[in-house]
Each structure stands twice: as C-alpha cells, then as structure tokens.
Design an enzyme around this catalytic site. Sequence first.
Site, short mmCIF file in Angstrom:
data_model
loop_
_atom_site.label_atom_id
_atom_site.label_comp_id
_atom_site.label_asym_id
_atom_site.label_seq_id
_atom_site.Cartn_x
_atom_site.Cartn_y
_atom_site.Cartn_z
N HIS A 69 0.83 -1.20 0.00
CA HIS A 69 0.00 0.00 0.00
C HIS A 69 0.86 1.25 0.00
O HIS A 69 0.69 2.15 -0.82
CB HIS A 69 -0.91 -0.04 1.23
CG HIS A 69 -1.82 1.14 1.36
ND1 HIS A 69 -1.50 2.25 2.11
CD2 HIS A 69 -3.02 1.39 0.81
CE1 HIS A 69 -2.48 3.12 2.02
NE2 HIS A 69 -3.42 2.62 1.24
N CYS A 75 -4.13 -0.71 -16.55
CA CYS A 75 -3.89 0.26 -15.50
C CYS A 75 -3.10 -0.50 -14.43
O CYS A 75 -2.84 -1.67 -14.55
CB CYS A 75 -5.19 0.83 -14.96
SG CYS A 75 -6.38 -0.39 -14.44
#
Lengths: 848, 848
Positions: free
Chosen positions: A428, A803
């Site tokens: 993250h 993406c």
Amino acid sequence: MRKDEPMPQQPDITLVTPTAPIAVATHGGRAKCLQRLVRLDLPVPRTVVLSFDTVLEIANGQMPDAGMILSQFEPGVLLCVRPSSEDPDWGGPGAMMNVGMSAERRDALAATLGEEEATRLYLRFVQSYAVHVARLDPDEFEETEAAPDVALAAALRAYEDEMETPFPQDPAEQLAGVLRSMARAWQGTTARLLRQAKGAPADAGLGLIVQQMALGQGDCGSGVMQLASSETGLEQITGRYLGRSQGREALGGASDVLYLERDPRGPSLEEALPEAFEVLKQHSALMRHRLREEMQVEFTIQNGEVFILDGVRVPRSNRAGVRIAVRLAEDGIIPREEAVCRVEPRALAELLHRQVAPGAERDVLGRGVAASPGAATGMVVFTASAAQAAAARGEACILVRRETSPEDIRGMHAASAVLTERGGMSSHAAVIGRGLGVPCVVGASELRFQTRRKQLIARDGRVVRDGDTITIDGSTGEVLAGAPRLIEPVLDDAFRKLLGWADEVRDIKVRANADTPEDAETARMFEADGIGLCRTEHMFVEADRLTVMREMIFADTTEERRDALDLLLPMQRDDFRDLFRIMAGKPVCIRLLDPPLHEFLPTNRVDQQALAEALDRPLSEVTRRVEELTEYNPMLGMRGVRLGIALPEIYDMQARAIFEATIAQDGGEPVVPEIMIPLVTAKREVELVKTRVDAVAAEVRTRTGADFDYKLGVMVETPRAALRAGDIAPYCAFMSFGTNDLTQMTYGLSRDDAGRFMSAYVQQGVFPEDPFHTLDRDGVGELLTIAAERGRRAAPDIVLSICGEHGGSPESIEFCREAGFDYVSCSPFRVPIARLAAAQLALKPKIV
Amino acid sequence: MRKDEPMPQQPDITLVTPTAPIAVATHGGRAKCLQRLVRLDLPVPRTVVLSFDTVLEIANGQMPDAGMILSQFEPGVLLCVRPSSEDPDWGGPGAMMNVGMSAERRDALAATLGEEEATRLYLRFVQSYAVHVARLDPDEFEETEAAPDVALAAALRAYEDEMETPFPQDPAEQLAGVLRSMARAWQGTTARLLRQAKGAPADAGLGLIVQQMALGQGDCGSGVMQLASSETGLEQITGRYLGRSQGREALGGASDVLYLERDPRGPSLEEALPEAFEVLKQHSALMRHRLREEMQVEFTIQNGEVFILDGVRVPRSNRAGVRIAVRLAEDGIIPREEAVCRVEPRALAELLHRQVAPGAERDVLGRGVAASPGAATGMVVFTASAAQAAAARGEACILVRRETSPEDIRGMHAASAVLTERGGMSSHAAVIGRGLGVPCVVGASELRFQTRRKQLIARDGRVVRDGDTITIDGSTGEVLAGAPRLIEPVLDDAFRKLLGWADEVRDIKVRANADTPEDAETARMFEADGIGLCRTEHMFVEADRLTVMREMIFADTTEERRDALDLLLPMQRDDFRDLFRIMAGKPVCIRLLDPPLHEFLPTNRVDQQALAEALDRPLSEVTRRVEELTEYNPMLGMRGVRLGIALPEIYDMQARAIFEATIAQDGGEPVVPEIMIPLVTAKREVELVKTRVDAVAAEVRTRTGADFDYKLGVMVETPRAALRAGDIAPYCAFMSFGTNDLTQMTYGLSRDDAGRFMSAYVQQGVFPEDPFHTLDRDGVGELLTIAAERGRRAAPDIVLSICGEHGGSPESIEFCREAGFDYVSCSPFRVPIARLAAAQLALKPKIV
C-alpha cells in the site's frame, strides 16, 4: 589437421586509415571512433588497432609478432595502448603509456626534454609496467619523494630482484608484455562479471589500440575538452590543459593546470596558446557535428601543434542527457526522432524528484526497498495525524509506520516521505507513494520499528526518536541520518520539448492513475491523455466522510444505508466535478468502490471505542462488526463487484454522483465519464451492475431533463475474467487490465506478502524478474492476450488498456502496443517516462 | 386464416391398446406403463389417454367433446382420471374417482352395492368435485359424523348455494370439468415452480388418463402390492388390501384392512381370497420381470376377479435402491451394467454415514451449512483437548469451535461431529470433516457461539452448555437438541457387489486423499486405487511433533533447523511406512509441506506464553516471530514450494523420510512413492526442488546400499502453472490439479471468505453453481484443458489427475474422463460415489 580445430588465423592488425576495414563489432567503439576522426582529417597520431579475435588469441597465448606492430611506426617512438570494447560502459583495462621507453630512449629524450623529465618518463613506465604487466607488488613501486634518478634506480633494482631478470629494454618485448597483460585482464572473472552486470554478452570482445605518442619540446602538454556541461547539458567549454602531461593527467588537479577558455579563476589555454585553442575548438565542433554527439576530446599539443588522441561521449547527468539530445536536434545535427530515442525513459524519473546531491555524505541508518523515487528530509513522526499536524505547522516530516493502510492516506499526503517496516514494491505504502510522488522506502526491516515507544533503532544501534531529522532516499532505499544536501527536480524547457517531440510520434495513449484533484493536477502537468484509473475508495477516508462511511457500514436496513449514502453523495459529486474540471475534456475512468468494507473500520481498541461513541452504539457491537467483516484473505474476499451486488445502494450512489457531476460541468469540452466495475469474474455480474447503472442514468436524465453520455466497462483482474472476456465484452465499452491483481492471482501470490522472499527468488533466478515490477509476459501476458483476442472478437470496438503499476514501464508499453491496446495508465509521475518509452517503441522499426 | 395462427389440432384421445401410438414423451410415463401392462395381457380396465398437447389445449380453453371420450366406454360406468407426466417425480394433480356419479347412478348402484354404499360413493364424488373442480371452500365439504344420506343432501345443497346451479348430473359435463380443472392445475405457478425445482423443463407436459372403474358386488375392494421392501430392497411382499375401497384407500390405515400375505399380525388377502392373491402375485412378478423394475401395483378385485389399475416404480430408500438394482441383475432381469447405472452416485453418501432416523423428532436449535454428511450425537465440548479427553473416556462428543485450524485436527479426530460458527463448504472444518468422514455443520451463525463462556445460544434463546447433549445432522445442516434416533450405515453385500460391477467397466482410476493411517484404512475399505494426495502438514500437528516443528521455526541457523528436523525425520518415516503398509502396493502420492509456517504457531497469548517457556525464549521473541510470519493473505503467501526453496532443509528431510520408508517396506508388492511439489508457478521452482530431491535419493542409496524407485511431480494450483505446463511438464512424472486453490485464484476468491455471499450469488444466478462445489468448466476447466494439452505435448507420458474437493463429484469425473486424465482423487468417503459415477460415465455412450 583435425577437422574441429579452428583454422589458425592471420592476426588482424590494422593501421587506422579512412578506408581500413574497422568496425565497432570487430574492433570496438574507440577504434571506430578514431577511424572517424581520421576520416574527418583531424590530426590523429598514427594508430594501429588489433581486432577482438586477435586479442582473444593473445589471451590464449598466441602472441603475434610484436615487431610487426612496431614496424608500422617510426623507429624509436613511444606508444600508448588503450582498450576498445564494443560498448564503453563495459569497462576494460587501463591505458598503458610510454611503451618503448628504455635506458637508451631515456638518454635520447634527455637531449630534447631535459634529464629530469626524461628520467621521470622512464620511471613512470617502469612503475606501471611492473605493476600492471609483471603484476608485482604495487607497494614496491609507489611514487616517492626521492629524486627521479634515485627512484628509477630503485625501481629497476626492485624489478630485477622480483623478476630475476633485468627490466626489458626491447620495445617489442615490452609491447608483447603489455598486449598480453591487457588481453588477459579482459578475460579475468571479476572483469567479466562486472561487464555482464552491465549487459555485456558472455563472449564480449576487446580490441586494443596502439597509438604513437606525441612528445615534443617547448609548448607541449595534453588535456581534455568538451563543448557542453556534463551537469546541465548547456553549451559551455569545459576541460583542462596541463603542460608536459600525458593522457588525462590534466584532470588530476595539478596546481599549474590551465582552464581552457579565458577564466577569471586563473590562467587559460586560450590566453597561453590562442591559436592552438582556436584549432582545438574547431576540431571539437567538427567532431560534435560529424560524430553527431557531444564529445569529450582528448588532445595533446606538441610544439604548438594540436593532436587529437581520442574522443568519447561526454559523460552526462540524466538532466544533461535530455538537454544535449534536444540541442543536437535543434542544431540540426540529428533529427528530432533520434533525440527522442537517445534518452533512456527511466532516466527521466530522476528529473521529476529531488535527489540527494551526488557528492553529499550519506550516513546510512538502514536500508529497505526503494519503493518510490526521490529524496526528502524531515522530522520523524509516527502517526498520520502527527504528519498532518506537522504539515499544518509548515514543517517537513517523514511518516514512519509499520505498514500503511487507507487511513494513513491523509498523513501520506502531508508527509515529505514515508518509511515502513513491512511490505514490498507493491505494498500500500509503495503504490500510494508512487502515485503521490512521495519518496518512499518500505520493508526496511534492517531498522527496528518501536512505534509504540516512538523510536527507530538503526542497524548500528543508534536511536532515532520522534522529531529527529532523517532523510529518505526513495531512489536507493536508504534511510539517512540528518539532512544531506539535496538537488531540486527540473522540468525545464528541454524536457518539455523532448516530450513534445515524443508525442508527435507516439501511437498509444498514456493516461494517469489519479484519485484526487492533486493527482489530476499532476497528471495535467505531465500532459497525460486522461485519467485511466480513479480509485474512489480514497474519497471515503477523509475524516468527515469516514464517519459517514462507517455509519453506512453499520446500517441495519437498506433505508439507513441509503440515508448515510445520501450524505456521501454531494461529497462524491464534488470530487468528480473537480476532476472533470481539471481534466477539461479528457477522458476520466472512475472505478466503483473496490476494497472490502473492513478497510474502513478501525482495527485498534482505542479507535473502536471512539467509533462506538460516534455511532452511539455499544463497543461490543463495533468490535463484533469488525470481527464479522474480518477476512482470511482480504484480497480474495468480499470486495469489488461482489460488494456492489451485495449492497447495490453503494454503486447506485456513485453512479448518481458521477452523472450529476457530468451534468454540472460548465463550459469547455465536456468530460464523458467512464465507469469501471472492479473484480469481475462472470458476465452476469456485469449485466446486473449495468442494469442498475443504466437505471440511475435514466432516473437522473428524467429528473434533471439534462442529457449526457457515459461509458461502462470492467476491470479485468481475475484470470477468470480474462478467460471469459468473450462473454463479458458485449456488455462493455472498455476493458482495462488491472495487472497488479491479475499478477497476484495468476501466481497465487500476494504482493503484500511477496516481499518476504521475492528478492531471494529473483537472485536465485527462480523468477527472472519480480513480476510485480516487470509484467510477466509468459503467464499474465498470455491471459492479457487471450482476453484481448476474445474480447475483440465479441466486441470489435472495445477499448483495451492496462492500469496498475505495470502501466508505466517500457516493457509493458511494448507489450500493449504489440497487443494493439488503446492506452496504458500509470502513476502521474510515470507519465513522462511512459510517453517517451511509447514514442521510442513507435520509432524503433523506423530507426534500428 | 392468418399464417401465424397455430393449426387447430385434432384432440389426441387414444384408447390404450397394445398397438396404439402412446409414448412417454407425448402421453407421460403412466400412460406408457398402462400400455405395457395391456401388452402383457394383464387385466387392465378399459383406459383412454389424452396427450400433452390435448391437455395443454384444454388448459387454454379448447375442450374436446367429452362425449367422444365417454363413447369409448360402456354407458353408465364410473371413471377415474389420473395425471401422467413424463417423470413421476414432477408431481401433478391428484386422481379424481367416480366421475359419472349422479343421482341416477346412485339409484342404479344401490341395487348392487346397497343403499348406504351407493350414497357414500355419490357423497364422496360430490365432495371431491366441489373442492377440486368447482374450487369451493373445503370446510363446507368435510366428512361429517352424519349419516351418508343426510351428508349427501347437505353437500348437494352447499354446492348449489355456492355455485347457484345444481350439482351437474351429466357425465360429460362432469368429465369436462375434471379434465379442465386438472389441466389448469398443472399450469399453476406453484405447481410449475415445484416441478422445475425437480428438474422439469419449463414446458413439461401433462397427459391425462381416463380409466373405467371396477365396481362390483361381494368380494370387491382395492389395494397395493409390491414384491420388495421399500426400506431394505429385500424380497418381501408388502402392501394392503381393503374391501369396498377404491384407489389407494387401503394404505389409509382403516381398521379392517388386510395384509396381503399370511401374517401373524392379522388377517390377510392370502387367507381371504387365496386365488385372487395367487393371481395378483403372478401379475406382480410378471410386471417386475417384463417391466424390468420392482413395481408397486395398484389393483382392484371385483367379484373375485383381479384388475390391475396402475403400476409405479417401488418407492425406495437409497439403501433399498442399491439392493433392488443388484437383485434385478442377479435375477437376470437387467444386465449388470444397467444395475450400475440405476443407482444415483450421490445417493451412496447416505449409506456411508449414520443418519437421523426418518421418523425421529427433530428439535432444531439452529441451522448452518451441511458440510460433511451423516449424523452424530454427543456432549458439547469447546476445545480440541476436551474432545480428546472425552474420547479417552470413551464418551461421544461434539467439538464446537468458532472455526477450526490445523491445531484442532486431533480434536476433530476424537470428536463424533464438528460444529463451527464460521466458514463455508470449503472451510478447514468442512474439508477435514469430509476427509475424516466426521459429520460437520459449519457457518452456523444462527446460533451464538460464546466459546469463552463455554455455551451456545440457540436461535430461540435456549442455552446449550458444555457437556449438554446435542446432535449434528451434517446431511441437512441442522443442530438438534438431545439424541434423536439414528440409523446405522450399511456397507452390505449388495453395495459391494454393485461397486465391484462398477469397477469392471470403469476406465478412470479413483484414488483417495488420505493423510493418516486411519484415512488410509478407510481408503482401503472403500477400495481406492491408491492415495492421490497425502497432505504431510497434518503429520506435524500432533502434540509431540508440534513442539519440535516450532523449534524448527524458531531456529536461528541452518544447523539448528536441521537439528530440529532430524528429530522429526523418524516420525515422518514411520508415518510413511504405515501408509505404505496399509496401501500395500498401491500408489501413494505425498505432497511436500504446503501451509505457511505461522499456521504451526499459537495465535493466543496463553499458548504463546506456554511456547515461550517450552522453547526457553522470551515471550516477546515468540510474539515477534508470530507477528513477523503473519500474512495479509496467507493463501497467497509464503507457502508451498516457496517455503521449500527458502528453507530447503524441510523438503530434504521429507524426501529422506519417504525414501527410508520406501526401503523399509518388507514383503508384498512395494509402494513406489510419488512426491508432489505444491503451489508451483514456474519451471525453475521444479528444477530446484527436483535437484535436491534427486540428491537426497542418491545419498540414501549410497548410504543404505538399497535401490528404490520414486516419481516426482507437481500440484498445479496456480493459473500460471497451468499456462506454463509446457515448461514444467518435462521435469515431472505427473501433474495433479489442486482444483480448490486453482478455483480460488481463477476467481480471485478465497473459499474461506466466499461463504459470506456465495449463497446469495448462486440464488441471484450470478454464478450458476458454487464453483467450490461444482467444477467451473468455463474458467477453471479451461485452465485444466490448456495445462493438460500443453503438458502432454511436452511430456506425452505424463500422468494427469485432479485432487481436491471436486475430485469425487460426478461432474468433475466426467470432465476428467473427457480430458483423458488418469485418475481423480477425493475424500475416502467419496471414493464409492466416484467409482460408481465413473462407471456410469463409461457406460453412458453404450446405453443412452
């Protein structure tokens, strides 16, 4: 003769003339360059080159007749031997000068150079021959304070003691020794490993160059000149000249060295030898023009006459590289397309971020994974709120966390850099860091994170406390004590010009992943072709919204849930309106809510207590709900479209916010929003969501009387969605491949957990590359190809893209171009890299 | 006439004769059966059948001339109308008897049957016509205590009041009403949904049968006879006869009912009407023989003469189904192959486990997922150790846990059944439960689990405490209070015989997943063709081993790790030796250690404290290690071959244990062990492990001087391994597909987390089936096909199989046969099902 023995070849020893058969692939770059200089009619001393094959034979013990080489030169000259490999980056043995020096030559030279100088030349040759050719202990042959003749006698004695033979006086014997020593050095294991690490093939060859040295009376000396700054790439004559020196000695920092151009700091060649300086300038300019490159010129001046000994590419910073390429094109020396191809796309990354200054001292506290490039200095804080507080006070801070979660996003925005104990390139912190352009080091397990006690223990035991100043180098993965000097990023005119040229030839679009107005502004600044991925979950973690989001999660009925969502609607609408305004007519692809709901709930007792108070519910209920929503494998749980189907009110609200924001656009070219459904596995999921989204659109149209357009598509992140693309495509205007998740699922490998063994895996060659870093063509790539082919067959007009993290890498762009995709989408900070890489790929077949 | 209007068809009303055009697909099964009885020359009353099309037209309002139907019968007879659908399981309206009854007919019959009986017949017809045809309130037409004539008058009056017209006296009008009512009932929504739930197509048709009723004087009555027990399938004349009754009234429990055969419990038809009984027995035997099925025969006796009204398949328990099929084959009535095909494989599951007795009272405390079939009663325990203690005392217990983990395995072995709060069909508890054959209900969130307080709260608030007795029904998912009566499982001779016949035709092997000697014994009992998956992790969780395993995990150096592993080696070797002994020459496929190491560490503070003491390390170190090993997505983390490459000593030890156990086999046919590498994604992983395993084999051979054989292969569980099968196969003797994990990764869906929404997903039709339950042919299946094709191309002799939960299901076996796999492997308790299913698939093309 046996059939499998190689034919003994004639040694390839070639005098450098304009027409001699010399090529980079057989004689090396330096040899070829010298031939070019000869062709330009530049005053290059007589030079002979030995081919790769010949040098290899020398290494294997087949020495050609050195006398034959010497016969190419006038008797009695001194020679310099230099390496010539195919690529100058591959290294090679150092040059040997003054070959041919002997007692007899010394005596002869004493007449012209003087006793001391002649002795010194002989001494230096004996020293370097002893160390580099005879491989004697360098300590025995160090420079001493002694007078040259005393030192020479000592050196000759030391040589004879060690070798049990006098120092060779025969130039042919000397030359043979030098050639053999350089040929063998190239075959040494260390040299081989070093050059292979730089991409050299296992059988990379070495050519050798034997060049006559210029030695004269009076105004003699040598130096180096270049016409552009290595630092900035701007036009600027740089270099030094040193009288009575050889080779590159002028760069050694002697006190009597001259500047080249007239210079307020000291005397210059321009003043000392104005004619030679002028000639040199002309030669340099000619070389730049005809060799089509900024060259660093090695020269000697012998009795006022200029000789060009060698020319190499000007070494350059990444920043200078861009400007040099642009200036060569602007000067009409190379076409723009070639300028575009001359800059390594990844080198741009450095230009977009601050860096630790090249010479600055680095006091390393520990290392981790270099997860987001750039450097930043600030005081250590251990919580997102402390980071926000510091930012509010205008103080730079480094956010230090064991790992980050969506709750930390505001803090990451506020911080100058992020440091985490856990995670890898795709954690993250790393993903968000790169997205925000915030330098980030993750998985820094060399340091001990005592976050509760608010301190870090460095690998050497030093303690870094809350508020101490450290520097994060996200380009190297180092955590540095204090504040080393940093250099600023530059997006100068050359950068913009080069990318403008790139865009002229580029044939695949480059969009940015942008979640916030700030991201969108960055995307605009880097001239992205639109937003390829707007993750809406980030919109729910801002303080005021998070509470409402949590109310929604705790809602007992559809009505309560809808009430909470009604509060979020205007906020979402404003988010989208901002994005649409900033992107002004460019496409914006919005992904509906993706993460599992528990990511929005607090995990620790204190925050749960606070939430219970905020919601006016018993703590036990809060903890129970958190527990209920906890998942074994959140990556593979109740998220994406599964959430959208279980709680359809969420996607309804998001669709409504998107449509209302679409209508609210005023003036300019309107954005046609693209709505993307995440984590699809089956056609029916798309059908269900599409039905509801279309219904919301109809409702908004009826209610407002306004018309608008939109596109609906899916994110292909599961292997199954890729395999079933033929079923799914007919419901979609586009399919965008989320290669992060697709890689995780194809490998059965969580990016968050991979850090633990990925580097060992890559080192052992189990995986050739980290698949989260470089798209795995063989596995994940095949799924992409299958999906593209099936999707297109079912829906020929479908728009295809990727993406996710891979989006910006040149390898992925190459893959996507080959597969005929419409665009790639990547972090805003990677957009320039992607634009350049795409242009180079488009040019590749034309240039070669 | 417009072109698109359907042609008006002649109503298809056909008298049942041996040659009439009657087919199951157009007139239904009962109609066809009656024709067969006619062909057998059995005394079937005159019968007319209406085709599906005709009945559909009736439902749509196109009534044929009922007089035309009546004209097929002698005037004045009474008729019975019954439904005839394609499959008797699809239901249908109830029979209507005595059509044609009227005041006039009553008077005529009074002469032969007596006043009261004739009146009663008329009354019953009026009642059922009013309720089923005129759809009047049944309360108005209930049976009363009143005398028949009073009741009849009341019924006729009630009819006339409601309908405002007198009760119809015209037989044609009555018949038309009955036909219309039955035709429309079939089209009703409820009836349609009910039959579709049983697999009927949307346009399933209904035929109607109009049959003359037998009504006579004196010895008249009706009954039902069958020659085999519905419960056991054994030969046994069962049924009842009731004088002066119609239809199936004999089964209604009247006091003057007769047994059929002479019976100590009361009077029998055999005694009352010996000749009729004898004729009936002959008719029944003829029907069994010629209809090739045990039939339940509906008959009447009219003046001593036997009529056969109808025949249906004997209803049967699953157990009886097996024996009936076997007896029909043994009697030479059907071939063995057909017997094999007559038993539904899934029906065998019931025979392998105890069941709650069909009539027992079920006091339901709550429901969950029926995760492992069978029922068990015991006292509630809340920990694995309590379960072991109970087992040691010889007491049956039910292990109740929030969820289970490998630490609970011993407890699960000891428990009679398992109940968990969390998880779905593929949770740990469910998978292990099925493997052990232990009944299991999971995800029982209807109940509240207060495990710390050692109690369960039932859905109605009742509290179940530690030690209370409950019953788990793993076949229905119910948790029952107390101890309802259970019936025992049976693996009788018929069961064994049928599976023996199945094996004769089966063309794909069926192995068992077996981790322990107990599992292996079960596998032998069910005659598995070997062990397809032995998960070795279960061998490390037994108390004494777990400690050593944990020492291994905490080892700071390779030497310490190896020391701990040296302690585990002899235990592992004994495990394998036991397995080899039990499997006696059949193949045994052993999977190397797969789960992440943190699964072996305690998660709660108390156990961590104990571990710290056992290891003589500070608690902080234990908690830190546990924390370090914790993963975000354990499913996608450091497990399988990744562990084997990071800590190669573990696989070295396991290989050594396998080889030493192989050598230690004494006598008999030796087992050739198969070593399986889990969670492979790339060729190089296999190469690395193979090199080490081969080296261990060489070392063992050298040290012991013994020779042995082994096979090495991979478990294909990741999409990437499937795609790259062509690279991987050349290193492998076999590839076994782990469809559990492969499904998880293909869908991006954890089986542990899927429970939360899977049932809703299947209900909404998002997924047609739970892919963890039924192999997803379209997605996962394609990966299997790709891998099989590529693997075989690269290594033509490679052995292919699937292991994992899907292994035993008929659908997966069908898939594997089509794909040419060598075997399937499943829980031992599913082996019989798989053997039967495989045989049926082999026979399918021959039978059709």
